[in-house]
Design a protein around this motif. Sequence first.
Motif, PDB file in Angstrom:
ATOM      1  N   PHE A 123       5.416   5.585   3.216  1.00 37.90           N
ATOM      2  CA  PHE A 123       5.314   6.936   2.674  1.00 37.90           C
ATOM      3  C   PHE A 123       4.874   6.856   1.222  1.00 37.90           C
ATOM      4  O   PHE A 123       5.078   5.849   0.555  1.00 37.90           O
ATOM      5  N   SER A 124       4.341   7.979   0.717  1.00 38.43           N
ATOM      6  CA  SER A 124       3.942   8.016  -0.687  1.00 38.43           C
ATOM      7  C   SER A 124       5.129   8.282  -1.611  1.00 38.43           C
ATOM      8  O   SER A 124       5.163   7.791  -2.739  1.00 38.43           O
ATOM      9  N   ASP A 125       6.123   9.045  -1.138  1.00 39.02           N
ATOM     10  CA  ASP A 125       7.320   9.328  -1.935  1.00 39.02           C
ATOM     11  C   ASP A 125       8.385   9.953  -1.024  1.00 39.02           C
ATOM     12  O   ASP A 125       8.132  10.197   0.161  1.00 39.02           O
TER      13      ASP A 125
ATOM     14  N   GLU B  78       7.425  13.459   0.553  1.00 37.75           N
ATOM     15  CA  GLU B  78       6.475  13.298   1.652  1.00 37.75           C
ATOM     16  C   GLU B  78       7.131  12.659   2.868  1.00 37.75           C
ATOM     17  O   GLU B  78       6.773  12.967   4.002  1.00 37.75           O
ATOM     18  N   ARG B  79       8.095  11.784   2.634  1.00 37.69           N
ATOM     19  CA  ARG B  79       8.833  11.188   3.751  1.00 37.69           C
ATOM     20  C   ARG B  79       9.500  12.287   4.567  1.00 37.69           C
ATOM     21  O   ARG B  79       9.363  12.335   5.799  1.00 37.69           O
TER      22      ARG B  79
ATOM     23  N   GLU C 152       0.822  -1.211   0.000  1.00 41.16           N
ATOM     24  CA  GLU C 152       0.000   0.000   0.000  1.00 41.16           C
ATOM     25  C   GLU C 152       0.858   1.264   0.000  1.00 41.16           C
ATOM     26  O   GLU C 152       0.394   2.321  -0.402  1.00 41.16           O
ATOM     27  N   SER C 153       2.085   1.160   0.481  1.00 40.38           N
ATOM     28  CA  SER C 153       2.999   2.306   0.542  1.00 40.38           C
ATOM     29  C   SER C 153       4.059   2.153  -0.540  1.00 40.38           C
ATOM     30  O   SER C 153       4.829   1.192  -0.522  1.00 40.38           O
ATOM     31  N   PRO C 154       4.133   3.099  -1.483  1.00 44.39           N
ATOM     32  CA  PRO C 154       5.136   3.003  -2.545  1.00 44.39           C
ATOM     33  C   PRO C 154       6.579   3.080  -2.049  1.00 44.39           C
ATOM     34  O   PRO C 154       7.493   2.621  -2.717  1.00 44.39           O
TER      35      PRO C 154
ATOM     36  N   GLY D 148       0.012  10.464   8.320  1.00 44.44           N
ATOM     37  CA  GLY D 148       0.105   9.798   7.021  1.00 44.44           C
ATOM     38  C   GLY D 148       1.298   8.877   6.868  1.00 44.44           C
ATOM     39  O   GLY D 148       1.764   8.653   5.755  1.00 44.44           O
TER      40      GLY D 148
ATOM     41  N   ARG E 272       6.748  14.539   6.354  1.00 47.45           N
ATOM     42  CA  ARG E 272       6.024  13.886   7.448  1.00 47.45           C
ATOM     43  C   ARG E 272       6.946  13.570   8.634  1.00 47.45           C
ATOM     44  O   ARG E 272       6.539  13.680   9.788  1.00 47.45           O
TER      45      ARG E 272
END
Length: 184
Positions: free
Chosen positions: A140-142, A145-146, A83-85, A118, A149
């Motif tokens: 994380f999404s990318d 964003e890492r 679910e997390s790229p 997130g 966040r």
Amino acid sequence: MHIELHIEELEPEKRWNRLQAFDATAALGRFLAYRDHNTFLWLRAPGAPLPDPSFVLRDTVLHLTPAPGSTITEPAHFARLAESPLLELRQYRLVPGTRRRFTEFLRGRSYDEHVRLGMPVYGPFDSLDDDNAVVWFRGFSDLQERDRRKAQFYQGRLWVDELEAIAMPMIEDYSNVMLIAPVR
């Protein structure tokens, strides 16, 4: 449930070959490391067939079991890692005798804030090889964003005013963090 986390160092430029030769049904998860082009990771349930070791120079195997309160408690739950790229594989060395308290802290005090910001948490897992080690994944999404966040978490009031003073005395080393991407 016991699982094996394999961190493989492969022959140069053979990661694609390893992935193609790998029977995905034998793995609970497969991951490519960002640190180089020669690292491949995978999760194996005991009893699952071992893939052909072609191209593998070194295989570091961590034997793990879900810690109390883990977000992953059965093999089917590992699908959530996809679910997390982008994932951090976090390997902590803890002060002797603090592992249970640390995993309870992670689940009871830190988990909700991670999710609110997130950053899904997958695990934690107790090492069966080392009573002072714990492994967990953070999603994380990318990369951008890492960074954002993590800054929100570690510079936020909850961490600064409360959690840091509780967590850090239990941790000897938290520097072993590997960025990985799930193979879909």
